[in-house]
Write a protein that holds these residues in place. Structure first.
Motif, PDB file in Angstrom:
ATOM      1  N   LYS A  22      35.995 -17.287   3.362  1.00 52.10           N
ATOM      2  CA  LYS A  22      34.844 -18.202   3.304  1.00 52.10           C
ATOM      3  C   LYS A  22      34.524 -18.452   1.839  1.00 52.10           C
ATOM      4  O   LYS A  22      34.828 -17.591   1.003  1.00 52.10           O
ATOM      5  N   THR A  23      33.864 -19.560   1.547  1.00 56.05           N
ATOM      6  CA  THR A  23      33.419 -19.758   0.167  1.00 56.05           C
ATOM      7  C   THR A  23      32.143 -18.925  -0.048  1.00 56.05           C
ATOM      8  O   THR A  23      31.445 -18.570   0.918  1.00 56.05           O
ATOM      9  N   GLU A  43      25.522 -19.026   5.620  1.00 51.31           N
ATOM     10  CA  GLU A  43      25.738 -18.580   7.012  1.00 51.31           C
ATOM     11  C   GLU A  43      25.259 -17.145   7.245  1.00 51.31           C
ATOM     12  O   GLU A  43      24.781 -16.806   8.320  1.00 51.31           O
ATOM     13  N   ASP A  44      25.441 -16.282   6.243  1.00 51.12           N
ATOM     14  CA  ASP A  44      25.179 -14.849   6.465  1.00 51.12           C
ATOM     15  C   ASP A  44      23.994 -14.319   5.652  1.00 51.12           C
ATOM     16  O   ASP A  44      23.493 -13.238   5.936  1.00 51.12           O
ATOM     17  N   PHE A  85      26.081 -11.091   1.515  1.00 50.30           N
ATOM     18  CA  PHE A  85      26.954 -11.375   0.368  1.00 50.30           C
ATOM     19  C   PHE A  85      26.994 -10.163  -0.573  1.00 50.30           C
ATOM     20  O   PHE A  85      28.057  -9.767  -1.056  1.00 50.30           O
ATOM     21  N   ARG A  86      25.828  -9.572  -0.823  1.00 46.00           N
ATOM     22  CA  ARG A  86      25.760  -8.430  -1.754  1.00 46.00           C
ATOM     23  C   ARG A  86      26.574  -7.242  -1.228  1.00 46.00           C
ATOM     24  O   ARG A  86      27.213  -6.533  -2.004  1.00 46.00           O
ATOM     25  N   PRO A 101      23.917 -21.138  -5.074  1.00 46.10           N
ATOM     26  CA  PRO A 101      23.013 -20.316  -4.270  1.00 46.10           C
ATOM     27  C   PRO A 101      21.974 -19.690  -5.214  1.00 46.10           C
ATOM     28  O   PRO A 101      22.295 -19.432  -6.375  1.00 46.10           O
ATOM     29  N   LEU A 102      20.788 -19.464  -4.752  1.00 47.35           N
ATOM     30  CA  LEU A 102      19.690 -18.837  -5.505  1.00 47.35           C
ATOM     31  C   LEU A 102      18.983 -19.769  -6.478  1.00 47.35           C
ATOM     32  O   LEU A 102      17.948 -19.415  -7.015  1.00 47.35           O
TER      33      LEU A 102
END
Ligand code: S3P
Length: 170
Positions: free
Chosen positions: A46-47, A54-55, A60-61, A121-122
């Motif tokens: 996944k990117t 999505e998650d 991610f962390r 993101p963020l």
């Protein structure tokens, strides 16, 4: 037994040049180069953007830490980490145990210039200086724990990589 050279871990904000400097530095040192975000994308298929949307960030962390801990560190490498990677204490400790941690220090205005067109993101859109300043200020106490900090505002990756090489070899 010949001791292995320490790995080189590059930390710093998005847009600080970790991947471009890391690639050049690895060539100069004859190490291999690994970009942790690229490795996460390979492992998860996944990117990074997809994982965040999505998650969510906590997933991610977790993936970021697990992917790092599973890296094959048998040969010396330059590893470009994601901007948030050192924020987890255990990630910073892992880098310190395995090598030299180098912070590519870039000012908010430099970062803004480099990533203003990107959807990260963020960070909200449209991106403004204060968004970057807020994130950077939160992270400064962690980035400042690097073994070495390098001014990365000059955008020439080769010049920055050569500075790093000189420092670590001195
Ligand atoms: C992040 C930085 C990104 C990537 C993710 C989160 C961060 O990596 O890991 O979007 O929290 O600063 P780069 O610093 O390589 O852009």
């Amino acid at each position: 037994m010949i001791e292995q050279q320490p790995h080189i871990f590059l930390i710093g904000m998005m847009g600080s040049g970790k991947s471009s400097v890391g690639r050049v530095l690895a060539k100069l040192l004859r190490y291999s180069f690994l970009d942790l975000d690229t490795e996460i994308e390979r492992v998860s298929a996944k990117t990074v953007h997809q994982i965040f949307t999505e998650d969510g960030e906590p997933a991610f962390r977790d993936l970021e830490s697990v992917t790092a801990m599973q890296l094959d560190l048998s040969k010396p490498q330059v590893i470009a980490t994601g901007g948030g990677f050192p924020l987890k204490k255990e990630n910073l400790q892992w880098m310190r145990r395995n090598g030299i941690v180098i912070w590519l220090q870039a000012d908010s205005s430099t970062i803004l210039e480099r990533i203003v067109e990107e959807d990260r993101p963020l960070l909200p859109q449209p991106l403004r200086l204060e968004h970057i300043e807020t994130l950077l200020n939160k992270r400064l106490p962690v980035y400042q724990q690097a073994d070495i900090s390098i001014d990365a505002n000059d955008g020439d990756p080769r010049a920055i990589a050569m500075d790093i090489k000189e420092i670590i070899e001195s």
